[in-house]
Design a protein around this motif. Sequence first.
Motif, PDB file in Angstrom:
ATOM      1  N   UNK A  79       0.848  -1.187   0.000  1.00 41.70           N
ATOM      2  CA  UNK A  79       0.000   0.000   0.000  1.00 41.70           C
ATOM      3  C   UNK A  79       0.887   1.242   0.000  1.00 41.70           C
ATOM      4  N   UNK A  80       0.540   2.209  -0.826  1.00 41.18           N
ATOM      5  CA  UNK A  80       1.298   3.452  -0.889  1.00 41.18           C
ATOM      6  C   UNK A  80       2.401   3.426  -1.924  1.00 41.18           C
ATOM      7  N   UNK A  81       2.572   2.300  -2.619  1.00 42.31           N
ATOM      8  CA  UNK A  81       3.556   2.204  -3.694  1.00 42.31           C
ATOM      9  C   UNK A  81       2.819   2.172  -5.029  1.00 42.31           C
ATOM     10  N   UNK A  82       3.343   2.897  -5.990  1.00 40.23           N
ATOM     11  CA  UNK A  82       2.756   2.924  -7.322  1.00 40.23           C
ATOM     12  C   UNK A  82       2.901   1.543  -7.955  1.00 40.23           C
ATOM     13  N   UNK A  83       1.815   1.010  -8.482  1.00 37.70           N
ATOM     14  CA  UNK A  83       1.861  -0.316  -9.097  1.00 37.70           C
ATOM     15  C   UNK A  83       2.568  -0.279 -10.433  1.00 37.70           C
ATOM     16  N   UNK A  84       2.743   0.895 -11.032  1.00 32.95           N
ATOM     17  CA  UNK A  84       3.412   0.999 -12.330  1.00 32.95           C
ATOM     18  C   UNK A  84       4.919   1.189 -12.193  1.00 32.95           C
TER      19      UNK A  84
END
Length: 111
Positions: A79-84
Motif C-alpha cells: 500500500x502506498x507504492x505505485x503499481x506501475x
Amino acid sequence: MSWDTTRSTSSAGARIGAHEARQRLEHERNARLAQLRALKDTEGAGQEADDLLSAQRGAVRRALKDIEAAFARLEDGTYGLCRACARPIPPERLEILPYASACVPCRQRVG
C-alpha cells in the motif's frame, strides 16, 4: 517502503500509519456503499435516468473494487507504492484518494 513514513509536507513531524490508512479506506467503502444504496432507491425514473443511474452504479462498484484492492495492498505491505513504477505515492494523493494505486505521472500516462 512502509506506509509508516514521515510526510514531506509542512507538518514534517506528522506520521501516517497503517491504522489511519485503514480508517480512511473504511470511510471510503462506507461512503460508496451508501451511494450504492441511494442509487438503488432511485430506480424506475425513466429510461434516460435509468441509463445514468446504471453508469453511476458501475462507477461506484469500480471504486469499491479499488478500495478492496487497496485493503489487500495494505495487508501485503505494498500500500502506498505505485503499481506501475514502484515509487511511493505521495501522502497528499493518498489523503485525497486513499485507494489510489498509481502516482499521478503514471496515472496520467495510462489516461
